[in-house]
Structure formats: structure tokens, C-alpha cells
Design a protein around this motif. Sequence first.
Motif, PDB file in Angstrom:
ATOM      1  N   ARG A  27      29.680 -49.533   1.080  1.00 39.13           N
ATOM      2  CA  ARG A  27      28.363 -48.899   1.095  1.00 39.13           C
ATOM      3  C   ARG A  27      28.321 -47.823   0.029  1.00 39.13           C
ATOM      4  NH1 ARG A  27      25.487 -44.568   3.129  1.00 39.13           N
ATOM      5  NH2 ARG A  27      23.409 -45.055   3.950  1.00 39.13           N
ATOM      6  N   GLU A  58      23.529 -55.361  -2.612  1.00 40.29           N
ATOM      7  CA  GLU A  58      22.710 -55.911  -1.522  1.00 40.29           C
ATOM      8  C   GLU A  58      22.068 -54.756  -0.774  1.00 40.29           C
ATOM      9  OE1 GLU A  58      23.168 -58.780   2.440  1.00 40.29           O
ATOM     10  OE2 GLU A  58      24.951 -58.001   1.399  1.00 40.29           O
ATOM     11  N   HIS A  59      20.733 -54.821  -0.585  1.00 42.90           N
ATOM     12  CA  HIS A  59      20.013 -53.783   0.152  1.00 42.90           C
ATOM     13  C   HIS A  59      19.732 -54.272   1.558  1.00 42.90           C
ATOM     14  CE1 HIS A  59      16.131 -51.418   0.998  1.00 42.90           C
ATOM     15  NE2 HIS A  59      17.172 -50.649   1.234  1.00 42.90           N
ATOM     16  N   LYS A  60      20.261 -53.540   2.537  1.00 42.29           N
ATOM     17  CA  LYS A  60      20.016 -53.850   3.937  1.00 42.29           C
ATOM     18  C   LYS A  60      19.074 -52.782   4.486  1.00 42.29           C
ATOM     19  CE  LYS A  60      24.600 -55.918   4.520  1.00 42.29           C
ATOM     20  NZ  LYS A  60      25.886 -55.905   5.262  1.00 42.29           N
ATOM     21  N   VAL A  63      19.828 -49.649   6.720  1.00 40.19           N
ATOM     22  CA  VAL A  63      21.283 -49.506   6.785  1.00 40.19           C
ATOM     23  C   VAL A  63      21.832 -48.863   5.516  1.00 40.19           C
ATOM     24  CG1 VAL A  63      23.484 -50.699   7.106  1.00 40.19           C
ATOM     25  CG2 VAL A  63      21.421 -51.537   8.273  1.00 40.19           C
TER      26      VAL A  63
END
Length: 274
Positions: A27, A58-60, A63
Motif C-alpha cells: 500500500r 491498483e486503486h481500491k 482502502v
Amino acid sequence: MSTNLRQKAYDHIRWGAMTGRFRPGARLSIRELARQIDVSAIPVREAMTQLVSEGLLEHKPGVGIFVVDLSAQEVSELCDLREALECHAIRKVAPVADSALVDELRRAKRSMEQAIEAMQRVGEENWKTSSMDAWTLADAQFHMAILKAAGNRRTLKILSDLRVLTYSLGCRDRSYAVERLRRADAEHAAILEAVAAHDGPAAEKALANHLAQGGRATLAALQRKHMEIDDGIGETPWSENLQNRLHELEQTASQGTLPPSGSKRKGKRTGVSE
């Protein structure tokens, strides 16, 4: 917002993922990255948005933003995509290859041979990072020369991004050392011979074989990581000098083929936030 600051943030994050500083699945914090790069959060957020669109991050939602952690299936698909794009390029280039391209390929291949010779002199247990760096740079020069000759700006960009994705998997473990490089040398020789003979089908076949071998090595490296195998082989770190040289190579290859930065189409916003 200064384009230079956004580019500075982009390069920092991109190369961080490539070198293993930011591991797959890690992250990333916008605030921490802004502190490291000594810029505000805005260029970092913009750089992350671009890297999300390119597939490296990757964008969550709700989160955070993570370095992409590819599955074996996704890696296999990327290898297939690279093979399709590079084979298309060499199929166009080989029949019309001029002496300048052939000479450039020969120089790159000779540099790879010299790196292998340096490793052989000291033995695999003692070979220096600089030797592997020299081979990696020469290998990139070999493939980039073909792509540059094909003149497709989109292919150059896509394959540059694919290369970073596969590098981020940690394919520089020493199981990929001298034995594999000797085989790669023979594969490059077959590609060079076909291009020099203006034989498009033979060049495409030789390149497809070379990339298939590299794809298998990439998948093996991924499997080693997922299984957390520790056999004492270890990984070879990416040097800052190599990072800079590869970046310069990409920039040089793209000159005259990529559109000016102001002409880029606006893409869909990905909503990257802290």
C-alpha cells in the motif's frame, strides 16, 4: 500544476515498483511519497492516477492505492501481449531493415556477450551487479531498436509499461543468471541473423521463441515468490544508474514518435485519493 513535479513523482513511483523498493501488493501513502519526493500531494496524486491507468498501481476505493500484485494468469496474458506486439513490429521491420538498424542490433548483442563473459570470468557466486546491469541495458537496447524502427508510438509506450510490470516481479533472482543468458545470447543471434537477411517470417519465429523463453522465466520467478522459496539464491538489486539509463533509453526511443504532452487525450478519471 507543474508538469515537471508530476513527472518527478511519476518516475519515483514507477522506478520504485520496478526496483522492488515498493513490493507487489504494498500500500502506498500519498503523504509519505510526497515527503520522500519533496513535493505537495497534488503531483503525487496525479502521478498515481496515471500509473493506475497504466496498470502498475491498483486503486481500491475506500482502502487505498497498491502496487499491482499480478496472478500467474495475468502475467501469462501480459507475456502473450508482449509477444503479439513485438512480433508484429519485427514482421514489419525485418524486410526493410537498413544497415543502421542491423549495426545497432549487433552493438547491443556484443554488449550482452561482454557482460556474460565478465560473469563467466568471476563465477556465478561472485559476479557483480554491474555485469547484470550491463546485460539488462543491452537487452533493452536490442528490443527497443526494433520497436523504434517500427515507428508505432503506442506500441513503444505499452511495451515500456509491460517491461516495468515484469521487472517489478523480481525477475533478477540469480536463477536467471549465466545459464539462461547463454541461451538468450543464441536467441538474440537468431533474431539478428534473420533481420540482417531481411527474412520477416524467420525473424518473427526467432523473436517469438525468445519471448516465450523469457515468459517462462518470468512465470517461474513469480512462482518462486508465491511459494516463498528460499534456496539461498537471492535477488540482485537494481542500481540507480541502471534505472536512469533505461529511462533515458525509453525517452530517446520515443522522441519523434510520441505526441507532445499537451496533445494527450483526456482519460477517464480514476478517483485516486488518500
